[in-house]
Write an enzyme that holds these catalytic residues in place. Structure first.
Site, PDB file in Angstrom:
ATOM      1  N   LYS A  22       0.841  -1.211   0.000  1.00  0.00           N
ATOM      2  CA  LYS A  22       0.000   0.000   0.000  1.00  0.00           C
ATOM      3  C   LYS A  22       0.869   1.252   0.000  1.00  0.00           C
ATOM      4  CE  LYS A  22      -1.672   1.565   4.070  1.00  0.00           C
ATOM      5  NZ  LYS A  22      -1.263   2.974   4.309  1.00  0.00           N
ATOM      6  N   CYS A 118      -4.080  12.685  13.613  1.00  0.00           N
ATOM      7  CA  CYS A 118      -3.992  11.265  13.310  1.00  0.00           C
ATOM      8  C   CYS A 118      -4.277  10.531  14.601  1.00  0.00           C
ATOM      9  CB  CYS A 118      -2.576  10.989  12.824  1.00  0.00           C
ATOM     10  SG  CYS A 118      -2.212   9.278  12.569  1.00  0.00           S
ATOM     11  N   ARG A 123       1.137  14.494  13.508  1.00  0.00           N
ATOM     12  CA  ARG A 123       2.089  14.110  12.455  1.00  0.00           C
ATOM     13  C   ARG A 123       2.234  15.318  11.546  1.00  0.00           C
ATOM     14  NH1 ARG A 123       0.019   8.641   9.968  1.00  0.00           N
ATOM     15  NH2 ARG A 123       2.043   8.551   8.944  1.00  0.00           N
TER      16      ARG A 123
HETATM   17  C1  UD1 Z   1       5.190   6.831   6.317  1.00  0.00           C
HETATM   18  C2  UD1 Z   1       4.262   5.642   6.251  1.00  0.00           C
HETATM   19  C3  UD1 Z   1       3.917   5.176   7.664  1.00  0.00           C
HETATM   20  C4  UD1 Z   1       5.196   4.920   8.458  1.00  0.00           C
HETATM   21  C5  UD1 Z   1       6.138   6.126   8.407  1.00  0.00           C
HETATM   22  C6  UD1 Z   1       7.494   5.881   9.054  1.00  0.00           C
HETATM   23  C7  UD1 Z   1       2.981   5.951   4.217  1.00  0.00           C
HETATM   24  C8  UD1 Z   1       1.672   6.291   3.607  1.00  0.00           C
HETATM   25  N1  UD1 Z   1       3.042   6.028   5.564  1.00  0.00           N
HETATM   26  O1  UD1 Z   1       4.485   7.884   6.988  1.00  0.00           O
HETATM   27  O2  UD1 Z   1       3.151   3.981   7.550  1.00  0.00           O
HETATM   28  O3  UD1 Z   1       4.865   4.658   9.795  1.00  0.00           O
HETATM   29  O4  UD1 Z   1       6.381   6.495   7.030  1.00  0.00           O
HETATM   30  O5  UD1 Z   1       8.137   4.807   8.406  1.00  0.00           O
HETATM   31  O6  UD1 Z   1       3.915   5.593   3.545  1.00  0.00           O
HETATM   32  N2  UD1 Z   1       8.031  14.539  10.446  1.00  0.00           N
HETATM   33  C9  UD1 Z   1       8.156  15.884  10.766  1.00  0.00           C
HETATM   34  N3  UD1 Z   1       7.755  16.821   9.844  1.00  0.00           N
HETATM   35  C10 UD1 Z   1       7.246  16.464   8.628  1.00  0.00           C
HETATM   36  C11 UD1 Z   1       7.128  15.089   8.300  1.00  0.00           C
HETATM   37  C12 UD1 Z   1       7.534  14.150   9.237  1.00  0.00           C
HETATM   38  O7  UD1 Z   1       8.611  16.220  11.849  1.00  0.00           O
HETATM   39  O8  UD1 Z   1       6.904  17.352   7.835  1.00  0.00           O
HETATM   40  C13 UD1 Z   1       8.448  13.512  11.420  1.00  0.00           C
HETATM   41  C14 UD1 Z   1       7.295  12.648  11.924  1.00  0.00           C
HETATM   42  O9  UD1 Z   1       6.610  13.244  12.994  1.00  0.00           O
HETATM   43  C15 UD1 Z   1       8.037  11.381  12.333  1.00  0.00           C
HETATM   44  C16 UD1 Z   1       9.186  11.281  11.312  1.00  0.00           C
HETATM   45  O10 UD1 Z   1       9.296  12.597  10.742  1.00  0.00           O
HETATM   46  O11 UD1 Z   1       8.572  11.508  13.613  1.00  0.00           O
HETATM   47  C17 UD1 Z   1       8.984  10.284  10.206  1.00  0.00           C
HETATM   48  O12 UD1 Z   1       7.715  10.483   9.594  1.00  0.00           O
HETATM   49  P1  UD1 Z   1       7.488  10.204   8.041  1.00  0.00           P
HETATM   50  O13 UD1 Z   1       8.601   9.353   7.538  1.00  0.00           O
HETATM   51  O14 UD1 Z   1       7.229  11.488   7.357  1.00  0.00           O
HETATM   52  O15 UD1 Z   1       6.145   9.361   8.031  1.00  0.00           O
HETATM   53  P2  UD1 Z   1       5.020   9.377   6.915  1.00  0.00           P
HETATM   54  O16 UD1 Z   1       5.645   9.602   5.585  1.00  0.00           O
HETATM   55  O17 UD1 Z   1       3.904  10.250   7.348  1.00  0.00           O
END
Ligand code: UD1
Length: 422
Positions: A22, A118, A123
């Site tokens: 997915k 979320c 997030r």
């Molecule tokens: C994706 C996955 C999710 C998985 C996560 C971590 C999808 C649809 N979802 O989520 O299932 O759990 O990767 O492997 O692929 N962060 C910030 N600022 C931002 C973006 C992220 O601080 O703008 C932080 C988040 O709070 C978190 C970390 O970065 O602590 C990693 O998050 P991220 O890799 O972005 O997760 P997603 O892409 O949302």
């Protein structure tokens, strides 16, 4: 709304085919919007999140044709005429935020709803927005929407460091940069297989991306991208979840077929420490258990470390281990909504900050529990399958977002799961 009725415990024996991923399919779908011609993506799972994203994409005037019996998606962006992703769809699934990068790339402008909260805490999307601003895109926030625009056809680009490394931000920035940024460098880029797959599809479409699979991606603008035929990858989180399902029972013999073991990172290293028999042969993974498992403590890390999307399942597995273990989530600090539900089944766990301590082994006993999010829900299914007697899992719609034919697959290897009206 549906619920599951699960009878346990049942040892698992037989084969489970692994579905397409997915989390990898969603960025590929977004990438299709950048082509001058239609793209076809194979191995797309029939999941609620995919249907939601199909609707988001259709909202732009793009034609989407999902051949469900073949798991093949054809996306024709040549009719795209609307550059908005509305709140009522984006709030259903955060990954809809990829429309920001896809529409910037495709049309040079976008109006995309902020995703909001979320079930497991805040997030943020600050890195996505700062990255676009660094690239030279104008970003304005207005009434819960991000408005993105470009003065001319292209922007200078520049260099942006992700801190922390983010899968979603890397994907969004790559999507936005390939057709618009003269030269854009992403440092501390995510190296997750989902990011690598997206970059490989974009390269096949004609994009100029260097450093794929490393933490520095260098993107140089190309004038156009062509639609392609491309295959999605098998789901590494589904694979890990069923490996754990097999290990939950002392007398299992399960072979997972159609896997991509190299995408599992260091997960198999931890899995081996359980003491179960575990064998990889091509795209098959066989798990055989004979007696109890060892306690194995883990900490989630970015790829290739232990994935946060498997920590709830691992904590559930540890309820059956011969001793005490800990599960620490360093990616998300608040992803433990499954803990009180597991306790209702008799598990002995305690949470302190971002660490769960699990005392095993415990004989779980069937009862009613409630799903709270995707990975928490599947953990409750695993626990109920190991519990003595009947359990009821409410709100299983979370599972339909992320596990294709979960009950059919598990029942085919000996589980007893019935779907009923809640
Ligand atoms: C994706 C996955 C999710 C998985 C996560 C971590 C999808 C649809 N979802 O989520 O299932 O759990 O990767 O492997 O692929 N962060 C910030 N600022 C931002 C973006 C992220 O601080 O703008 C932080 C988040 O709070 C978190 C970390 O970065 O602590 C990693 O998050 P991220 O890799 O972005 O997760 P997603 O892409 O949302």
């Amino acid at each position: 709304m549906d619920k599951f009725i699960i009878e346990g415990p049942t040892p698992l024996k037989g084969q489970i085919p692994i579905s397409g991923s997915k989390n990898a399919a969603l960025p590929l779908m977004a990438a299709s919007l950048l082509g001058n011609s239609p793209s076809t993506i194979h191995l797309v799972p029939r999941l609620k999140d995919i249907y939601t994203f199909n609707d988001v994409i259709r909202g732009t005037g793009t034609e989407v044709d999902f051949n469900e019996s073949e798991n093949t998606l054809r996306i024709d962006p040549t009719t795209l005429n609307h550059t908005e992703a509305p709140y009522d769809l984006v709030r259903k699934m955060r990954a809809s935020f990829y429309m920001l990068g896809a529409l910037i790339g495709r049309a040079g402008e976008a109006k995309v709803s902020l995703p909001g909260g979320c079930a497991w805490g805040p997030r943020p999307v600050d890195l996505h927005l700062k990255g676009f601003e660094t690239m030279g895109i104008d970003i304005e926030l207005e009434q819960g929407y991000v408005h993105a625009s470009i003065d001319n056809n292209s922007v200078e680009g520049g260099e942006f460091t992700l801190e922390p490394s983010s899968v979603g931000a890397t994907i969004n920035l790559v999507l936005g940069a390939v057709l618009r940024a003269k030269k854009f460098v992403i440092k501390n880029a995510a190296k997750e297989p989902d990011v690598v797959l997206l970059c490989n599809m974009l390269k096949k479409m004609g994009a100029d991306i260097e450093g794929i699979g490393t933490d520095t991606l260098t993107i140089q603008k190309v004038d156009k991208l062509e639609g392609v035929e491309f295959s999605n990858d098998p789901d590494r989180i589904e694979t890990g979840t069923y490996m754990i399902a097999a290990a939950m029972h002392p007398d299992s013999d399960v072979t997972l077929t159609g896997c991509k073991p190299e995408d599992l990172g260091r997960f198999p290293t931890y899995f081996k420490k359980l003491g179960v028999h575990f064998e990889i042969s091509g795209s098959d993974i066989r798990i055989q258990t004979n007696g109890g498992i060892n306690p194995v403590s883990i900490k989630t890390k970015i790829y290739p470390g232990f994935p946060t999307d498997l920590q709830a399942q691992w904590a559930t597995l540890m309820t059956q281990a011969k001793g005490t273990s800990t599960v620490t989530d360093t990616i998300y600090f608040d992803r433990f909504s499954y803990v009180p539900e597991l306790k209702r089944l008799g598990a002995k766990l305690s949470v302190e900050k971002n660490k769960v301590t699990i005392q095993g082994p415990t004989q779980l006993t069937g009862t009613s529990v409630m799903s709270t999010d995707l990975r928490a829900s599947v953990s409750l299914v695993l626990a109920a399958m190991a519990a003595e007697g009947q359990s009821e899992i409410l709100r299983v719609y979370h599972l339909d977002r992320g596990y294709e034919q979960l009950e059919k697959k598990l029942n085919s290897v000996g589980a007893s799961i019935t779907r009923a009206d809640q």
